[in-house]
Design a protein around this motif. Sequence first.
Motif, PDB file in Angstrom:
ATOM      1  N   ARG A   1      41.187-104.545  71.604  1.00 35.01           N
ATOM      2  CA  ARG A   1      41.951-103.434  71.667  1.00 35.01           C
ATOM      3  C   ARG A   1      41.887-103.180  72.698  1.00 35.01           C
ATOM      4  O   ARG A   1      39.896-103.008  72.176  1.00 35.01           O
ATOM      5  N   GLU A   2      42.289-101.623  73.470  1.00 36.12           N
ATOM      6  CA  GLU A   2      41.357-101.324  75.005  1.00 36.12           C
ATOM      7  C   GLU A   2      42.397 -99.572  74.728  1.00 36.12           C
ATOM      8  O   GLU A   2      43.681 -99.337  74.752  1.00 36.12           O
TER       9      GLU A   2
ATOM     10  N   LEU B   1      41.236-100.240  82.129  1.00 39.91           N
ATOM     11  CA  LEU B   1      40.710-101.015  81.381  1.00 39.91           C
ATOM     12  C   LEU B   1      41.500-102.450  80.975  1.00 39.91           C
ATOM     13  O   LEU B   1      40.866-103.979  80.681  1.00 39.91           O
ATOM     14  N   VAL B   2      42.764-102.101  80.381  1.00 37.38           N
ATOM     15  CA  VAL B   2      43.468-103.031  79.909  1.00 37.38           C
ATOM     16  C   VAL B   2      44.066-104.369  80.769  1.00 37.38           C
ATOM     17  O   VAL B   2      44.677-103.797  82.398  1.00 37.38           O
TER      18      VAL B   2
ATOM     19  N   ALA C   1      49.826-104.945  76.808  1.00 35.41           N
ATOM     20  CA  ALA C   1      49.797-103.279  75.933  1.00 35.41           C
ATOM     21  C   ALA C   1      48.754-103.127  75.446  1.00 35.41           C
ATOM     22  O   ALA C   1      48.828-103.809  74.173  1.00 35.41           O
ATOM     23  N   GLY C   2      47.647-102.165  75.695  1.00 32.73           N
ATOM     24  CA  GLY C   2      46.788-101.819  75.355  1.00 32.73           C
ATOM     25  C   GLY C   2      46.076-103.367  74.710  1.00 32.73           C
ATOM     26  O   GLY C   2      45.061-102.616  73.284  1.00 32.73           O
ATOM     27  N   LYS C   3      45.999-104.010  75.031  1.00 29.02           N
ATOM     28  CA  LYS C   3      44.757-105.208  74.626  1.00 29.02           C
ATOM     29  C   LYS C   3      43.968-105.463  76.622  1.00 29.02           C
ATOM     30  O   LYS C   3      43.900-105.603  77.424  1.00 29.02           O
ATOM     31  N   LYS C   4      42.355-106.111  76.185  1.00 32.98           N
ATOM     32  CA  LYS C   4      42.326-106.623  76.973  1.00 32.98           C
ATOM     33  C   LYS C   4      40.860-108.012  76.709  1.00 32.98           C
ATOM     34  O   LYS C   4      41.379-108.566  75.388  1.00 32.98           O
TER      35      LYS C   4
END
Length: 675
Positions: A647-648, A653-654, A658-661
């Motif tokens: 999660r990010e 930084l993604v 969506a919402g992940k790195k």
Amino acid sequence: MPSWVSSSSVRQRQSRDLITGFTSIRDLLDGAIQPGSLANVIGLIRDCRLPIKTKGADYKAMWTIYDLSTQHDGDTLDINIFWPLEHIPDVGAGDAVLVKQAKVQRFKANALSLITASRTVIHVFAASRILRPPNSARSALLPSKRHKEASLPTDKECDYISIFYHSISKDDLPDDEQFKTIKIQSLNVKDKFALLQDVRDGKFHDLVVQVVRDPFDLGDKITLYVSDYTENSSFFNYTWEGVRDLDLGESHGYGSQGPTSSGKQWIGPYGKKAMQVTCYEPHASYIRSEVKVGSWIELQNVQMKFGRNGAYLEGYLREDQNARSHRIRVRAFDISDEDNKDPRLKKALRRCRDYLEQKKADLERLKTDEFGSKRKREEPEKKVKNTRQRRKEKREQAQARNQLECRKEQALDLNPLVTSESMNTPITTVEDILEPIIYEPLVNGEVVRIPLPFVCRKYRAAVRVVDFRPCCLEDFACRHRVPLCDHMFSDDENESNTTDSPATEDEAVLPSRLVWEWRFMLQLEDAAPKTKEPSRFWVVVDNASAQYLTDLDASDLRQDTETLAKLREKLFTLWGDLEERKSREIAARKAAAAAKKRRPDDMPPLDSSDDDDVGHRDTNADGKGKERAFSNKPFSCCIMQYGLKAREDNPALVDAGAGKKWVRMYGLFGTRICS
């Protein structure tokens, strides 16, 4: 009474222990052996149903037998045989059968019966060839294509068959013509099984389904909601948003917007995959005691018709009016039973598994409203001139590198008790492993530098262990959840069906059990660091890698002291006295923390001080700290680099949807402690 049988002998043979290791049919029917256990019986054939093809590779036959304990009361025992056709013997009326290691089962609410298991052995003695005692009945034994010589009946068992056959009453046995008629009529069986997607109004069907909400008891009947994870356009459509359960005030459970809330649990599925079934007595009594939400059941002779409002197709299971006794047409499956080979259940479980995987993916899409695209990452292609001279130079360079690597490894003095795969692969330094990878594609005639978050690559390294997590060896093994019905799937299917933390409703759909697996991390540094502060990194040791590393299976290490001792001995070979030093340092940290919390009047004199530096440093006589030397030898190991999504919250930084790195990870593999 025949002259060759004494009264004491008859009483002995009619006693409850007919022969050592065998159970009388009367004792078995009275519950002397619990369902699921194995039993040995001897009896006479009274009825027979010829083999019929199942949905799988086997055929099913059924024999009805009786013995001395039931010869006068008319009670019998059914034996259900699931074998290949060529392995099922052809029996006649009055033939004696010897059955070993058959499983006791209770089919629905009917009397106990036997079913073949993987170890079941059946021997048949032809009635016309069984000699009178004291002769043995071995000459009447029919040849078997299934059992080996080692499983043949003993002399004692053959002698008993002779005594048993010539002692039991045969008044109720059918003659040869009647028995042939019974066998022929047994083949007149109509298969009424159907998937829910194929059921139609006005038809009667057999179903294999799962109960997907709590049964609703109406007193004289019970309402079930069931699914086999196929779709029928005549069923109610359960939507993702605002799914509400059955309204207890409505007789058929459907309002203008579908089922309304009642507090009853709904475990799915969504869409037009679930049907309401109303079950009357005597089936309702069986459902009350044996069926709950999540149960897999078989329903026989279910009438299909549209409900009272004429909108949706429903099922009705009524009492069999033509039966002499109250026949139960509901059966609950035990999906953890490895001997359960019902192919209809197996296929339904697979559809359920596929539905849960699709459901998980659909929920992810509903949460994000957009789809993350995977960025294509490729290693830059190296331009190689296809000339003989260039190939020769490459061979010479490779030979030189190999010679250099051999000299380096000899200088490192690696631990010979720790080996790794790919011993011919050159050693990569930790600095090179940790170096970021830059992708340089050519875009519009210009080279663009793109830093990659990770690459899928494997290395061979010479390292030593400098730390580990968890801090306590007892926590190196953790519990893992797997489905109870793993045996229903092939090996490649099991991998996608396991989960560490299943959702509550999915756990009700596919019940699971807890097993132990290895899960720990090692911090490594280069065997020959080039700087005073060498680079260090953490590698994950998963269950398979840890099994290969230690040659031990995971267990509850807080209870299994023997495995814990073996693990400690193995890891001592890997990291020397690191565990002892780490334990002392943890104790020192705790003591320092406790000292800081003491009240002022409990403080030591001002000229004394606590040692706050309890890491990898000792203190000389002059008070200066120095780096503590490691006592463990370096070793060769295999390391792989891979990526995980995390999660990010920072949009900048993604890079993984969506919402992940992407997070760069390292794992240990192909490394073994040989001690």
